[in-house]
Design a protein around this motif. Structure first.
Motif, short mmCIF file in Angstrom:
data_model
loop_
_atom_site.label_atom_id
_atom_site.label_comp_id
_atom_site.label_asym_id
_atom_site.label_seq_id
_atom_site.Cartn_x
_atom_site.Cartn_y
_atom_site.Cartn_z
N ILE A 43 -0.28 6.92 4.23
CA ILE A 43 -0.46 6.88 2.78
C ILE A 43 -0.20 8.26 2.17
CG2 ILE A 43 -2.18 6.58 0.95
CD1 ILE A 43 -3.45 4.40 2.70
N PHE A 44 -0.78 9.31 2.77
CA PHE A 44 -0.59 10.65 2.24
C PHE A 44 0.84 11.15 2.42
CE2 PHE A 44 -5.29 10.93 2.72
CZ PHE A 44 -5.59 11.26 1.42
N ALA A 45 1.46 10.81 3.55
CA ALA A 45 2.83 11.26 3.80
C ALA A 45 3.80 10.63 2.82
CB ALA A 45 3.24 10.92 5.24
N VAL A 46 3.65 9.33 2.59
CA VAL A 46 4.53 8.65 1.64
C VAL A 46 4.27 9.16 0.22
CG1 VAL A 46 5.06 6.41 0.59
CG2 VAL A 46 4.83 6.62 3.07
N GLY A 47 3.00 9.44 -0.10
CA GLY A 47 2.69 10.03 -1.40
C GLY A 47 3.35 11.39 -1.57
N ALA A 48 3.40 12.19 -0.51
CA ALA A 48 4.05 13.50 -0.57
C ALA A 48 5.55 13.34 -0.80
CB ALA A 48 3.79 14.27 0.73
N VAL A 49 6.15 12.33 -0.15
CA VAL A 49 7.58 12.07 -0.37
C VAL A 49 7.83 11.70 -1.83
CG1 VAL A 49 9.50 10.52 0.20
CG2 VAL A 49 8.03 11.40 2.02
N GLY A 50 6.97 10.84 -2.37
CA GLY A 50 7.11 10.46 -3.78
C GLY A 50 6.93 11.64 -4.71
N TYR A 51 6.02 12.54 -4.38
CA TYR A 51 5.81 13.74 -5.19
C TYR A 51 7.08 14.60 -5.21
CZ TYR A 51 3.87 18.22 -6.69
OH TYR A 51 3.63 19.41 -7.35
N GLY A 52 7.71 14.73 -4.04
CA GLY A 52 8.97 15.48 -3.99
C GLY A 52 10.06 14.84 -4.82
N PHE A 53 10.14 13.50 -4.79
CA PHE A 53 11.12 12.80 -5.62
C PHE A 53 10.84 13.03 -7.10
CE2 PHE A 53 11.96 9.29 -2.22
CZ PHE A 53 12.73 10.19 -1.51
N GLY A 54 9.54 13.02 -7.45
CA GLY A 54 9.19 13.20 -8.86
C GLY A 54 9.53 14.59 -9.37
N LEU A 55 9.35 15.60 -8.52
CA LEU A 55 9.67 16.98 -8.93
C LEU A 55 11.15 17.13 -9.29
CD1 LEU A 55 7.68 19.41 -6.60
CD2 LEU A 55 7.29 18.94 -9.03
N VAL A 56 12.01 16.49 -8.53
CA VAL A 56 13.45 16.64 -8.79
C VAL A 56 13.95 15.58 -9.74
CG1 VAL A 56 13.84 17.72 -6.55
CG2 VAL A 56 14.08 15.25 -6.76
N GLY A 57 13.07 14.65 -10.16
CA GLY A 57 13.46 13.62 -11.13
C GLY A 57 14.38 12.56 -10.58
N SER A 58 14.26 12.26 -9.28
CA SER A 58 15.13 11.26 -8.65
C SER A 58 14.27 10.30 -7.85
CB SER A 58 16.16 11.94 -7.75
OG SER A 58 16.94 10.97 -7.08
N ARG A 59 14.33 9.00 -8.19
CA ARG A 59 13.49 8.01 -7.53
C ARG A 59 14.00 7.65 -6.13
NH1 ARG A 59 9.67 4.23 -9.13
NH2 ARG A 59 9.77 5.04 -11.26
N GLN A 60 15.30 7.71 -5.90
CA GLN A 60 15.90 7.36 -4.61
C GLN A 60 15.44 5.98 -4.12
OE1 GLN A 60 18.19 9.16 -3.07
NE2 GLN A 60 18.13 10.84 -4.54
N PRO A 61 15.75 4.90 -4.84
CA PRO A 61 15.23 3.58 -4.47
C PRO A 61 15.73 3.09 -3.10
CG PRO A 61 16.89 3.40 -6.21
CD PRO A 61 16.58 4.85 -6.08
N LEU A 110 0.84 -1.20 0.00
CA LEU A 110 0.00 0.00 0.00
C LEU A 110 0.87 1.25 0.00
CD1 LEU A 110 -3.03 0.73 0.09
CD2 LEU A 110 -2.82 0.88 2.57
N LEU A 111 1.91 1.25 0.81
CA LEU A 111 2.81 2.41 0.87
C LEU A 111 3.63 2.54 -0.41
CD1 LEU A 111 4.07 2.23 4.58
CD2 LEU A 111 2.21 3.60 3.62
N LEU A 112 4.03 1.42 -0.98
CA LEU A 112 4.76 1.46 -2.25
C LEU A 112 3.89 2.05 -3.36
CD1 LEU A 112 6.66 -1.97 -2.24
CD2 LEU A 112 7.70 0.31 -2.30
N ALA A 113 2.62 1.65 -3.37
CA ALA A 113 1.70 2.19 -4.38
C ALA A 113 1.53 3.69 -4.19
CB ALA A 113 0.36 1.48 -4.28
N SER A 114 1.41 4.14 -2.93
CA SER A 114 1.28 5.56 -2.66
C SER A 114 2.53 6.32 -3.09
CB SER A 114 1.02 5.78 -1.16
OG SER A 114 0.95 7.15 -0.85
N LEU A 115 3.70 5.75 -2.81
CA LEU A 115 4.95 6.39 -3.21
C LEU A 115 5.04 6.51 -4.74
CD1 LEU A 115 7.80 7.41 -2.20
CD2 LEU A 115 8.61 5.10 -2.72
#
Length: 274
Positions: A210-228, A31-36
């Motif tokens: 879910i929302f917090a992890v989604g926000a982290v993923g949004y920040g990664f997407g803005l800078v173009g870095s997935r940070q696996p 669930l968290l991976l999907a949100s990210l």
């Protein structure tokens, strides 16, 4: 407190937590991976439409840090509530063991044949209470143990009452008092073992996660870095923390259970059965 569609997710999680904690943990992680991933793809979509400025990136980082701080607070509150309930269960088991031991000692000085019978019943009662603390995933078995507890309590009380009516001495009064305390503590124990962290707290924790992890993923997407590497570490730690809370909150079906040793030691103190 209803959280709409997240209630269904929480109900699914709660159902599988009772049966298989590992499956519940896997569900939370997925669930968290999907949100990210959703947050990441949305961030990339925004970045493709226009290049975000440094000020916008800084604002997103600030907002994300705030949400993560709130999540950490909720996690701490939930873990504290679960830990408090776990400690209450431990304390009540010890108190009940002491009360049973006191009733046993006072039954040894009861007059007539009732004394020996009460000792035998107290031995059976202690074995039943040990089984109650160890728990069972089968609700029918739990009900059977509770009914057995009530039945033995009634038998013990009637015998102590007979002794007190026939020989109204301070010793018989103390025997009634110790049995009364023993019975009261069994109810306290039952309350403690059926008391859980409020469901709305866990629902809120899952929703904010879910929302917090989604926000982290949004920040990664803005800078173009997935940070696996960082993502796996973050989600793994949060999943373990949530699963730990769920585990502690399931005293008779989870991995973290209350040790019935005080009751076992009390039973051993009775000596060999006659």
């Amino acid at each position: 407190m209803s959280l709409g569609p997240f209630d269904a997710l929480f109900a699914f999680l709660q159902t599988h937590a009772n049966g298989n904690l590992h499956l519940a943990g896997l569900f939370v992680l997925l669930l968290l991976l999907a949100s990210l991933e959703l947050g990441l793809q949305f961030g990339k979509f925004i970045a493709r439409r226009r290049t975000p400025t440094d000020g916008e990136k800084s604002s997103v980082n600030f907002a994300t840090a705030g949400v993560m701080g709130l999540l950490a607070f909720l996690l701490g509150v939930s873990l504290s509530m679960a830990s408090d309930r776990y400690q209450q269960r431990r304390d009540s088991v010890l108190a009940e063991a002491n009360a049973i031991g006191t009733a046993w000692l006072r039954a040894t000085v009861a007059t007539g044949a009732e004394g020996a019978t009460m000792q035998r019943l107290l031995r059976d009662y202690t074995e039943t209470r040990i089984a109650v603390v160890r728990g069972s995933a089968d609700p029918a078995e739990v009900d059977r143990l509770n009914q057995r507890t009530n039945s033995l309590q009634n038998e013990l009380w009637q015998m102590a009452r007979t002794v007190a009516e026939r020989s109204p001495t301070p010793i018989s009064g103390l025997l009634l008092s110790s049995l009364n305390e023993m019975i009261d503590l069994s109810l306290t124990n039952r309350r403690n073992f059926t008391s859980h962290v409020p469901a709305y707290v866990l629902r809120l924790l899952l929703t904010v996660s879910i929302f917090a992890v989604g926000a982290v993923g949004y920040g990664f997407g803005l800078v173009g870095s997935r940070q696996p590497g960082l993502s796996v570490l973050l989600l793994g730690v949060w999943t373990l923390a949530i699963v730990l809370i769920i585990d502690i909150d399931r005293p008779q079906t989870g991995e973290v259970r209350v040790d019935p040793s005080p009751l076992v030691w009390t039973l051993q103190g009775f000596g060999p059965a006659k």
